[in-house]
Design a protein around this motif. Sequence first.
Motif, short mmCIF file in Angstrom:
data_model
loop_
_atom_site.label_atom_id
_atom_site.label_comp_id
_atom_site.label_asym_id
_atom_site.label_seq_id
_atom_site.Cartn_x
_atom_site.Cartn_y
_atom_site.Cartn_z
N GLU A 77 0.83 -1.20 0.00
CA GLU A 77 0.00 0.00 0.00
C GLU A 77 0.87 1.25 0.00
OE1 GLU A 77 -3.05 0.50 -0.41
OE2 GLU A 77 -4.00 -1.45 -0.14
N ASP A 78 1.98 1.18 0.70
CA ASP A 78 2.91 2.30 0.74
C ASP A 78 3.42 2.60 -0.67
OD1 ASP A 78 4.35 4.30 1.91
OD2 ASP A 78 5.79 3.00 2.93
N VAL A 79 3.77 1.55 -1.41
CA VAL A 79 4.27 1.73 -2.77
C VAL A 79 3.16 2.24 -3.70
CG1 VAL A 79 5.25 0.54 -4.78
CG2 VAL A 79 6.08 -0.01 -2.48
N ARG A 80 1.97 1.70 -3.56
CA ARG A 80 0.84 2.18 -4.38
C ARG A 80 0.57 3.65 -4.13
NH1 ARG A 80 -3.46 -2.80 -3.43
NH2 ARG A 80 -2.56 -4.28 -4.92
N ASP A 81 0.64 4.05 -2.86
CA ASP A 81 0.41 5.46 -2.54
C ASP A 81 1.48 6.35 -3.15
OD1 ASP A 81 -1.86 4.77 -1.16
OD2 ASP A 81 -0.96 4.95 0.84
N PHE A 82 2.71 5.85 -3.20
CA PHE A 82 3.79 6.60 -3.84
C PHE A 82 3.47 6.85 -5.30
CE2 PHE A 82 7.50 5.69 -6.63
CZ PHE A 82 8.07 6.94 -6.62
N PHE A 83 3.04 5.81 -6.01
CA PHE A 83 2.72 5.98 -7.43
C PHE A 83 1.50 6.90 -7.60
CE2 PHE A 83 5.56 2.43 -8.15
CZ PHE A 83 6.07 2.71 -9.41
N TYR A 84 0.55 6.81 -6.68
CA TYR A 84 -0.61 7.68 -6.76
C TYR A 84 -0.20 9.14 -6.59
CZ TYR A 84 -5.34 9.43 -6.01
OH TYR A 84 -6.52 10.13 -6.12
N ARG A 85 0.72 9.40 -5.64
CA ARG A 85 1.20 10.77 -5.45
C ARG A 85 1.92 11.29 -6.69
NH1 ARG A 85 2.73 8.52 -0.43
NH2 ARG A 85 4.94 8.45 -1.07
N ARG A 86 2.55 10.39 -7.43
CA ARG A 86 3.28 10.77 -8.64
C ARG A 86 2.39 10.73 -9.88
NH1 ARG A 86 8.88 10.36 -7.98
NH2 ARG A 86 8.94 11.12 -10.13
N ASN A 87 1.10 10.61 -9.68
CA ASN A 87 0.15 10.57 -10.80
C ASN A 87 0.43 9.40 -11.72
OD1 ASN A 87 -2.20 11.80 -11.75
ND2 ASN A 87 -1.11 13.04 -13.27
N ASN A 88 1.00 8.34 -11.14
CA ASN A 88 1.34 7.11 -11.87
C ASN A 88 2.29 7.39 -13.04
OD1 ASN A 88 1.13 4.29 -11.92
ND2 ASN A 88 -0.34 4.35 -13.60
N HIS A 89 3.13 8.40 -12.91
CA HIS A 89 4.08 8.73 -13.97
C HIS A 89 5.44 9.03 -13.34
CE1 HIS A 89 5.69 10.29 -17.72
NE2 HIS A 89 6.12 11.34 -17.04
N ILE A 90 6.47 8.31 -13.82
CA ILE A 90 7.85 8.52 -13.34
C ILE A 90 8.65 9.06 -14.51
CG2 ILE A 90 9.81 7.51 -12.14
CD1 ILE A 90 7.20 7.35 -10.56
N ASP A 91 8.75 10.36 -14.58
CA ASP A 91 9.28 11.02 -15.78
C ASP A 91 10.73 10.65 -16.06
OD1 ASP A 91 8.41 12.74 -17.88
OD2 ASP A 91 9.73 14.31 -17.10
N ALA A 92 11.55 10.57 -15.02
CA ALA A 92 12.97 10.27 -15.23
C ALA A 92 13.16 8.90 -15.87
CB ALA A 92 13.72 10.35 -13.90
N ALA A 131 8.94 -2.17 1.90
CA ALA A 131 8.35 -1.24 0.95
C ALA A 131 9.38 -0.73 -0.04
CB ALA A 131 7.70 -0.07 1.69
N ARG A 132 10.59 -0.48 0.44
CA ARG A 132 11.64 0.00 -0.48
C ARG A 132 12.02 -1.08 -1.49
NH1 ARG A 132 12.83 2.78 4.30
NH2 ARG A 132 14.11 1.11 5.16
N SER A 133 12.07 -2.33 -1.05
CA SER A 133 12.35 -3.43 -1.98
C SER A 133 11.24 -3.58 -3.01
CB SER A 133 12.53 -4.75 -1.20
OG SER A 133 13.67 -4.69 -0.36
N LEU A 134 10.00 -3.52 -2.55
CA LEU A 134 8.88 -3.57 -3.48
C LEU A 134 8.91 -2.38 -4.43
CD1 LEU A 134 5.92 -4.65 -1.17
CD2 LEU A 134 6.80 -5.92 -3.13
N GLY A 135 9.33 -1.23 -3.91
CA GLY A 135 9.41 -0.04 -4.75
C GLY A 135 10.41 -0.20 -5.88
N ARG A 136 11.55 -0.83 -5.57
CA ARG A 136 12.55 -1.07 -6.62
C ARG A 136 12.00 -1.97 -7.72
NH1 ARG A 136 15.56 -1.65 -1.81
NH2 ARG A 136 16.91 0.17 -1.45
N VAL A 137 11.29 -3.01 -7.31
CA VAL A 137 10.68 -3.92 -8.30
C VAL A 137 9.67 -3.16 -9.14
CG1 VAL A 137 9.23 -5.95 -8.59
CG2 VAL A 137 11.08 -5.98 -6.91
N ALA A 138 8.82 -2.36 -8.48
CA ALA A 138 7.78 -1.62 -9.20
C ALA A 138 8.39 -0.61 -10.17
CB ALA A 138 6.87 -0.92 -8.21
N LEU A 139 9.46 0.05 -9.76
CA LEU A 139 10.10 1.03 -10.64
C LEU A 139 10.80 0.35 -11.81
CD1 LEU A 139 11.42 3.48 -7.91
CD2 LEU A 139 9.70 4.00 -9.65
#
Length: 341
Positions: A7-22, A121-129
């Motif tokens: 959920e922490d990772v999902r919220d991160f993507f939601y805050r970023r509008n589901n777009h990681i420009d870099a 959450a950070r490990s999941l975040g790396r996978v998601a990114l």
Amino acid sequence: GAQFPYEDVRDFFYRRNNHIDALDHAAERLFESRGLRIDHLLSDLTGYLDQELGIRIRLADGEEGDRLQKRYEPEQKTLYLARPSSSSRRAFHIAHQIGLLVYGDLIEEEIAAADLASTAARSLGRVALANYFAGALLMPYERFLDDARRLHYDIERLGGLYGTSFEQVCHRLSTLQRPGNKGVPFYFVRVDIAGNISKRQSATSFHFARLGGVCPLWNLHEAFAYPGHILTQLARMPDGKTYLCLARTVHESGGSYLRPQRKFAIGLGCEIGHAHELVYSTGIDLQDEEAVEQIGVSCRVCERPDCPQRAFPPLSRRLQIDENRRSAFPYPFEGSSRENP
């Protein structure tokens, strides 16, 4: 903070509008500088791993108990991919590994800025990114967005053009929010036949249930009755916003008769103000209020008083039970405008 790491990772993507420009720009630069070809992407990415990183690809038959789709052995410099898999999935796994190995520093910068609450959450975040990078490499931003507009966001035609799956295209469409060149803002969701959400991202204000199932009136459930067919629905959420909702089933083979298929329904949708840009609005009167279905997030948080499919009363209201009367709508509750039969 979020209750669970995912959920922490999902919220991160939601805050970023589901777009990681870099990561989107990095994927585009790699695609262009290497002269990658959409029609030969699997072989091109395999060649990149070999020539630039000295990594070999090996196809592995799944042994009993081994259900891994991908395994990287850094000491051997070998990436093992499951043999019973599609070319689009293999290309995605290779692109994912490239993201981790070549763009790991960029991913770490995003992780540092994400303020994720736990190691998990950070490990999941790396996978998601890395997954995000892989989708961006298979479907480069500018090129893909131009084609999406030209084809009026026809998911199947885009999948045929890029050699990607229905789910991959839907997810990619939900990420096209580059400042100065945005596509239609979509939500994306994946549910199983019991209504459990396993993926959800959104560039819209569409509200998802955090726990439990989703609204039974949403066309995601109906999709399982029409496997492989794209269903459309005009749906209005309790906040008054109306969406054009698409739903279709997908399945993943277990690779063996004794291994069950994984079956899901994919949902993609946008606010009705963008619906005219989609081929799926063909033949639909977007102004017809009678065609709009009233849906909610989930029964526990929905306060609609007149829903015949309600499974639970809303948590925020007290029940009002009259033993001598029975309404057509379950669970009459405090403040309901339809308590009478």
